[in-house]
Design an enzyme around this catalytic site. Structure first.
Site, PDB file in Angstrom:
ATOM      1  N   ALA A  90      12.343  38.430  14.925  1.00 27.56           N
ATOM      2  CA  ALA A  90      11.993  37.549  13.817  1.00 27.56           C
ATOM      3  C   ALA A  90      11.159  38.222  12.738  1.00 27.56           C
ATOM      4  CB  ALA A  90      11.273  36.319  14.343  1.00 27.56           C
ATOM      5  N   THR A  91      10.443  39.278  13.066  1.00 25.81           N
ATOM      6  CA  THR A  91       9.720  39.982  11.998  1.00 25.81           C
ATOM      7  C   THR A  91      10.747  40.535  11.016  1.00 25.81           C
ATOM      8  OG1 THR A  91       7.912  40.516  13.501  1.00 25.81           O
ATOM      9  CG2 THR A  91       8.091  41.849  11.498  1.00 25.81           C
ATOM     10  N   GLN A 198       9.455  29.521  17.260  1.00 23.54           N
ATOM     11  CA  GLN A 198       8.806  28.763  18.331  1.00 23.54           C
ATOM     12  C   GLN A 198       9.542  27.465  18.660  1.00 23.54           C
ATOM     13  OE1 GLN A 198       6.266  29.822  20.152  1.00 23.54           O
ATOM     14  NE2 GLN A 198       5.669  31.619  18.959  1.00 23.54           N
ATOM     15  N   ALA A 219      14.803  36.310  20.396  1.00 23.53           N
ATOM     16  CA  ALA A 219      15.227  35.994  21.766  1.00 23.53           C
ATOM     17  C   ALA A 219      14.057  35.880  22.740  1.00 23.53           C
ATOM     18  CB  ALA A 219      16.197  37.079  22.269  1.00 23.53           C
ATOM     19  N   HIS A 220      12.989  36.660  22.479  1.00 21.12           N
ATOM     20  CA  HIS A 220      11.961  36.760  23.526  1.00 21.12           C
ATOM     21  C   HIS A 220      11.042  35.546  23.634  1.00 21.12           C
ATOM     22  CE1 HIS A 220       8.162  38.073  21.360  1.00 21.12           C
ATOM     23  NE2 HIS A 220       9.039  38.353  20.420  1.00 21.12           N
ATOM     24  N   CYS A 345      -6.282  35.983  18.277  1.00 21.03           N
ATOM     25  CA  CYS A 345      -4.841  35.860  18.078  1.00 21.03           C
ATOM     26  C   CYS A 345      -4.280  36.812  17.046  1.00 21.03           C
ATOM     27  CB  CYS A 345      -4.494  34.440  17.639  1.00 21.03           C
ATOM     28  SG  CYS A 345      -4.342  33.360  19.036  1.00 21.03           S
TER      29      CYS A 345
HETATM   30  N1  PLP Z   1       7.281  34.239  13.772  1.00 24.10           N
HETATM   31  C1  PLP Z   1       6.613  33.540  14.685  1.00 24.10           C
HETATM   32  C2  PLP Z   1       6.280  32.112  14.421  1.00 24.10           C
HETATM   33  C3  PLP Z   1       6.241  34.132  15.890  1.00 24.10           C
HETATM   34  O1  PLP Z   1       5.582  33.431  16.802  1.00 24.10           O
HETATM   35  C4  PLP Z   1       6.588  35.482  16.111  1.00 24.10           C
HETATM   36  C5  PLP Z   1       6.183  36.161  17.365  1.00 24.10           C
HETATM   37  O2  PLP Z   1       5.047  36.469  17.592  1.00 24.10           O
HETATM   38  C6  PLP Z   1       7.287  36.179  15.115  1.00 24.10           C
HETATM   39  C7  PLP Z   1       7.614  35.516  13.953  1.00 24.10           C
HETATM   40  C8  PLP Z   1       7.686  37.622  15.282  1.00 24.10           C
HETATM   41  O3  PLP Z   1       8.819  37.707  16.083  1.00 24.10           O
HETATM   42  P1  PLP Z   1       9.305  39.086  16.712  1.00 24.10           P
HETATM   43  O4  PLP Z   1       8.357  39.359  17.837  1.00 24.10           O
HETATM   44  O5  PLP Z   1      10.690  38.825  17.183  1.00 24.10           O
HETATM   45  O6  PLP Z   1       9.264  40.115  15.647  1.00 24.10           O
END
Ligand code: PLP
Length: 414
Positions: A90-91, A198, A219-220, A345
């Site tokens: 997601a990043t 989420q 996915a994680h 966090c």
């Molecule tokens: N967006 C949200 C709301 C998240 O909770 C996270 C994970 O920490 C991310 C983006 C980032 O996702 P990823 O770990 O797949 O890059």
């Protein structure tokens, strides 16, 4: 006070069969579901082909698996096959969505609208775009974590090209009114991106009903592997234009070049299919466990405070502050339980969480807050152990605290 004392107090409560440490941090990541792993394994060994290899069976087999996964992801969110772009998570999805839409619409406008409680993957991407001449409005949230739709309506001006608001917050679990946000965006022909990391697999998400144009998934957080995700990009009503951020072999309709992580993608697909089948039952079980934890903590302690709206919230999330305790000591006292703290966090430092601060939570309450994330593999016995352990630890810390008197007075007021 030694950790041993705190641990042994609560140790008597633990049932002999309970396996420690207990993982209650399912917003950070989730374990891979064994069914997901099983589906993935052949794609590391016998079915190792490159999905872009067009000239032999290994490639075709990998491509077939990728297309099956694309279908599984699409079905979970009400999208069509061609609208799913696989990413590394997601990043990357947030970066591609925000930079990609901003760059594609630069001629039309320069204004991006987001909220102060977004994940850093969104906020830092917006900050970078600000450096290249885009204007960003950061909408505040109310004390329950929700944005005000009137604020949003006012912000969406002629130059607004993108609104990016998350589906569910990763710290408080607060669910934003996504369908209404999308409606406002569509009335003004502004693209609506939502980071739904989420929410996926926890609450029903449907890109049509929710009026979402671009959506990030990973996915994680849904019992799949790390390092793989997907971006939904709407292809009609309206067709969303994106500028690719990674150039290369033109994979994923040219929107995201790079050899596909076939095994990871298979895992994401399987995780989505399981979520689709089990979400209704699972979310009932998770809210039961979450509510049980909440009640035990509230019954057992004074001076607790829930952070974020309780109605519009993910089923497995509880974010609670414990007045008059030091957050770091609390975490140390419950060190056989994996949770996140509002004090840690966002960075390695003990800065209070910017998300909680945006809700108007004091530095002190943010520091002493804990995010409990209940997930698929947690049991009632675990939740009971966690409740007892937190209650005992908080009580002990309050007794030992030099600021005890003032703090207790405050706790009674809360
Ligand atoms: N967006 C949200 C709301 C998240 O909770 C996270 C994970 O920490 C991310 C983006 C980032 O996702 P990823 O770990 O797949 O890059």
């Amino acid at each position: 006070m030694s950790k041993v004392n705190l641990a042994s107090d609560a140790g008597s409560i633990a049932s002999a069969s309970l396996k420690l440490p207990i993982y209650l941090d399912n917003h950070a990541t989730t374990p891979v579901d064994p069914r997901v792993l099983e589906a993935m394994l052949p794609y590391y060994t016998s079915h190792f082909g490159n999905a872009a290899s067009r000239s032999h069976q290994f490639g075709w087999q990998a491509e077939q698996a990728v297309e099956k996964a694309r279908d599984q992801v699409a079905k979970l969110i009400g999208a069509s096959l061609k609208e799913i772009i696989f990413t590394s998570g997601a990043t990357e999805g947030d970066n591609l969505a925000i930079k990609g839409v901003a760059q594609a619409h630069r001629e039309r406008g320069d204004h991006i609208i987001t909220a102060t409680t977004e994940h850093k993957a969104v906020l830092d991407t917006c900050r970078r775009l600000e450096k290249t001449g885009f204007r960003v409005t950061y909408l505040p949230v109310a004390s329950d974590g929700l944005i005000d739709l009137d604020d949003l309506s006012r912000a969406v001006d002629d130059k607004a090209i993108l609104v990016t608001i998350m589906y569910a917050n990763n710290e408080t679990g607060v669910l934003q009114p996504i369908a209404e946000i999308g409606r406002i965006c569509h009335e003004r022909s502004t693209v609506f991106h939502s980071d739904a990391v989420q929410a996926i697999g926890k609450v029903p998400v449907n890109v049509q009903d929710d009026n979402v144009d671009v959506m990030s998934i990973t996915a994680h957080k849904v019992y799949g592997p790390k390092g793989v995700g997907a971006l939904y990009v709407r292809r009609k009503n309206p067709r969303v234009q994106l500028v690719a951020q990674i150039d290369g072999g033109g994979h994923e309709h040219g929107m995201r070049s790079g050899t596909l992580n076939v095994a990871g993608i298979v895992g994401l697909g399987e995780a989505c299919e399981i979520a689709m089948k089990e979400m209704a039952e699972e979310s009932k079980r998770l809210s039961y466990l979450r509510d049980r934890l909440k009640k035990k903590l509230e019954d057992g302690l004074d001076g607790t405070r829930i952070n974020g709206n309780m109605q519009h919230r993910l089923p497995g999330n509880l974010n609670m502050s414990f007045a008059a305790v030091d957050g770091e000591s609390l975490l140390m006292g419950i060190n056989d339980i994996a949770v996140s703290s509002g004090a840690a966090c966002t960075s390695a430092s003990m800065e209070p969480s910017y998300v909680l601060k945006a809700l108007g939570v004091s530095d002190e309450d943010a520091q002493s807050s804990i995010r409990f994330g209940v997930g698929r593999f947690n049991t009632e016995a675990e939740v009971d152990y966690v409740a007892d352990k937190v209650i005992n630890t908080v009580k002990k810390l309050r007794e030992l605290s030099p600021a005890c008197e003032a703090a207790r007075a405050r706790a009674e007021l809360t």
